[in-house]
Scaffold this motif. Sequence first.
Motif, PDB file in Angstrom:
ATOM      1  N   HIS A 143       0.855  -1.181   0.000  1.00 31.30           N
ATOM      2  CA  HIS A 143       0.000   0.000   0.000  1.00 31.30           C
ATOM      3  C   HIS A 143       0.895   1.236   0.000  1.00 31.30           C
ATOM      4  O   HIS A 143       1.746   1.393   0.879  1.00 31.30           O
ATOM      5  CB  HIS A 143      -0.909   0.018   1.237  1.00 31.30           C
ATOM      6  N   TYR A 144       0.691   2.100  -0.990  1.00 35.36           N
ATOM      7  CA  TYR A 144       1.531   3.284  -1.128  1.00 35.36           C
ATOM      8  C   TYR A 144       0.924   4.455  -0.362  1.00 35.36           C
ATOM      9  O   TYR A 144      -0.271   4.505  -0.090  1.00 35.36           O
ATOM     10  CB  TYR A 144       1.709   3.628  -2.607  1.00 35.36           C
ATOM     11  N   PHE A 145       1.781   5.402  -0.009  1.00 35.76           N
ATOM     12  CA  PHE A 145       1.343   6.574   0.738  1.00 35.76           C
ATOM     13  C   PHE A 145       0.795   7.650  -0.198  1.00 35.76           C
ATOM     14  O   PHE A 145       1.212   7.763  -1.347  1.00 35.76           O
ATOM     15  CB  PHE A 145       2.505   7.179   1.534  1.00 35.76           C
ATOM     16  N   ASN A 146      -0.140   8.419   0.317  1.00 31.07           N
ATOM     17  CA  ASN A 146      -0.564   9.615  -0.398  1.00 31.07           C
ATOM     18  C   ASN A 146       0.611  10.596  -0.436  1.00 31.07           C
ATOM     19  O   ASN A 146       1.446  10.622   0.470  1.00 31.07           O
ATOM     20  CB  ASN A 146      -1.762  10.268   0.305  1.00 31.07           C
ATOM     21  N   GLU A 147       0.666  11.410  -1.481  1.00 22.27           N
ATOM     22  CA  GLU A 147       1.763  12.364  -1.598  1.00 22.27           C
ATOM     23  C   GLU A 147       1.598  13.497  -0.589  1.00 22.27           C
ATOM     24  O   GLU A 147       0.465  13.863  -0.255  1.00 22.27           O
ATOM     25  CB  GLU A 147       1.808  12.917  -3.026  1.00 22.27           C
ATOM     26  N   PRO A 148       2.708  14.062  -0.107  1.00 18.79           N
ATOM     27  CA  PRO A 148       4.096  13.685  -0.431  1.00 18.79           C
ATOM     28  C   PRO A 148       4.497  12.380   0.235  1.00 18.79           C
ATOM     29  O   PRO A 148       4.229  12.168   1.420  1.00 18.79           O
ATOM     30  CB  PRO A 148       4.912  14.859   0.105  1.00 18.79           C
ATOM     31  N   THR A 149       5.092  11.494  -0.546  1.00 14.51           N
ATOM     32  CA  THR A 149       5.465  10.176  -0.057  1.00 14.51           C
ATOM     33  C   THR A 149       6.638  10.268   0.920  1.00 14.51           C
ATOM     34  O   THR A 149       7.662  10.859   0.585  1.00 14.51           O
ATOM     35  CB  THR A 149       5.878   9.273  -1.246  1.00 14.51           C
ATOM     36  N   PRO A 150       6.521   9.711   2.120  1.00 17.99           N
ATOM     37  CA  PRO A 150       7.674   9.704   3.038  1.00 17.99           C
ATOM     38  C   PRO A 150       8.796   8.849   2.456  1.00 17.99           C
ATOM     39  O   PRO A 150       8.549   7.810   1.843  1.00 17.99           O
ATOM     40  CB  PRO A 150       7.105   9.098   4.322  1.00 17.99           C
ATOM     41  N   ALA A 151      10.014   9.297   2.617  1.00 15.09           N
ATOM     42  CA  ALA A 151      11.151   8.601   2.011  1.00 15.09           C
ATOM     43  C   ALA A 151      12.396   8.790   2.853  1.00 15.09           C
ATOM     44  O   ALA A 151      12.452   9.662   3.723  1.00 15.09           O
ATOM     45  CB  ALA A 151      11.393   9.121   0.596  1.00 15.09           C
ATOM     46  N   ARG A 152      13.372   7.962   2.584  1.00 21.91           N
ATOM     47  CA  ARG A 152      14.673   8.127   3.230  1.00 21.91           C
ATOM     48  C   ARG A 152      15.698   8.556   2.182  1.00 21.91           C
ATOM     49  O   ARG A 152      15.590   8.220   1.001  1.00 21.91           O
ATOM     50  CB  ARG A 152      15.126   6.839   3.907  1.00 21.91           C
ATOM     51  N   GLU A 153      16.679   9.297   2.635  1.00 24.25           N
ATOM     52  CA  GLU A 153      17.770   9.765   1.792  1.00 24.25           C
ATOM     53  C   GLU A 153      18.909   8.767   1.900  1.00 24.25           C
ATOM     54  O   GLU A 153      19.346   8.435   2.997  1.00 24.25           O
ATOM     55  CB  GLU A 153      18.201  11.150   2.273  1.00 24.25           C
ATOM     56  N   VAL A 154      19.403   8.273   0.774  1.00 20.03           N
ATOM     57  CA  VAL A 154      20.521   7.323   0.769  1.00 20.03           C
ATOM     58  C   VAL A 154      21.711   7.997   0.085  1.00 20.03           C
ATOM     59  O   VAL A 154      21.591   8.497  -1.034  1.00 20.03           O
ATOM     60  CB  VAL A 154      20.153   6.020   0.040  1.00 20.03           C
ATOM     61  N   SER A 155      22.842   8.002   0.783  1.00 22.13           N
ATOM     62  CA  SER A 155      24.000   8.747   0.279  1.00 22.13           C
ATOM     63  C   SER A 155      25.287   7.930   0.303  1.00 22.13           C
ATOM     64  O   SER A 155      25.403   6.938   1.020  1.00 22.13           O
ATOM     65  CB  SER A 155      24.216  10.009   1.117  1.00 22.13           C
ATOM     66  N   LEU A 156      26.228   8.375  -0.500  1.00 20.62           N
ATOM     67  CA  LEU A 156      27.591   7.874  -0.454  1.00 20.62           C
ATOM     68  C   LEU A 156      28.332   8.776   0.526  1.00 20.62           C
ATOM     69  O   LEU A 156      28.377   9.993   0.336  1.00 20.62           O
ATOM     70  CB  LEU A 156      28.221   7.953  -1.846  1.00 20.62           C
TER      71      LEU A 156
END
Length: 312
Positions: free
Chosen positions: A259-272
């Motif tokens: 089940h997807y979230f309504n926008e804005p979609t919560p997300a995580r930032e992935v970095s080098l």
Amino acid sequence: MTITQLYYVLAVAENQNFTKAAEKCFVTQPTLSMQIQKLEDQLDILIFDRSKKPIELTEIGKKIVTQARNIVNESYRIQDIVDQQKGFIGGEFKLGIIPTVMPTLLPMFLKNFIKKHPKVKLKIEELTTHEIIARIKDGHLDAAIAATPLEDESIKERVLYFEPFVSYIPVGHRLHVNKKIDVTDLDIDDMLLLEDGHCFRDGVINLCKVFKNQIDDNFQLESGSIETLIKLSNEGLGMTLLPYLHTLEINDKEKENLHYFNEPTPAREVSLIYHKSELKMQIIEALQDVISGVIRGAIAFQNVKIVSPLPK
């Protein structure tokens, strides 16, 4: 005093054993011991307490090791400058990756990277965020892929992608009938989480904290892997949240529980991430280029709300 002597000191400090350190440095144990003894005689101090088992640094030895690490790293910078001038991308490169990124991202970019940069010898380890930070600061990792921001002044971050959260809600759960959900629908009391030490777990908790005044730390159930969370959820023990890339490989039956979230979609930032004084920038840039290229088409979400992975 020579750089070689300082290199030997670092090896003994790390291995806490002269024989093991000599093996790592590809010299005989008497040779290594003699060079360290010469350095101690020159400085008129003891760097190591040899009466302890395993060998321990003296108080002055600890300070010397800290400075020695800086000097040895700076000496490597000369070769790094030459490599960059020549456009050479190669040599050993130690990379750490957090557990919730390793199984999905690594297969996506590793083959492409090896093919494009065959002279780079990647040594990859799966480590928690806390382990990664410690090893980067100790010089035991060249770089890592982790959830950010880390808010550590000694570590630089290059954002690779933003990975949305996706809800995994089994049949019978109160939210299963919803086609899409809001963050406000989440209840930490019926949510399965990764065990303590995983930054994705912290991100989920922070997501709930945005809309809850208090969070009870006595969770019903925690696990060490995302795959186990899915299986437990299938048994009706609760819902869970998944990183988006993990949803690409689950079977069709399980996809019915996404089940997807309504926008804005919560997300995580992935970095080098890497130390601010890191030397091997040409390899870091090559990694960023390859990973960004393969991930661009995999995550099409644009309107996302970034959730910090670490508790504030």
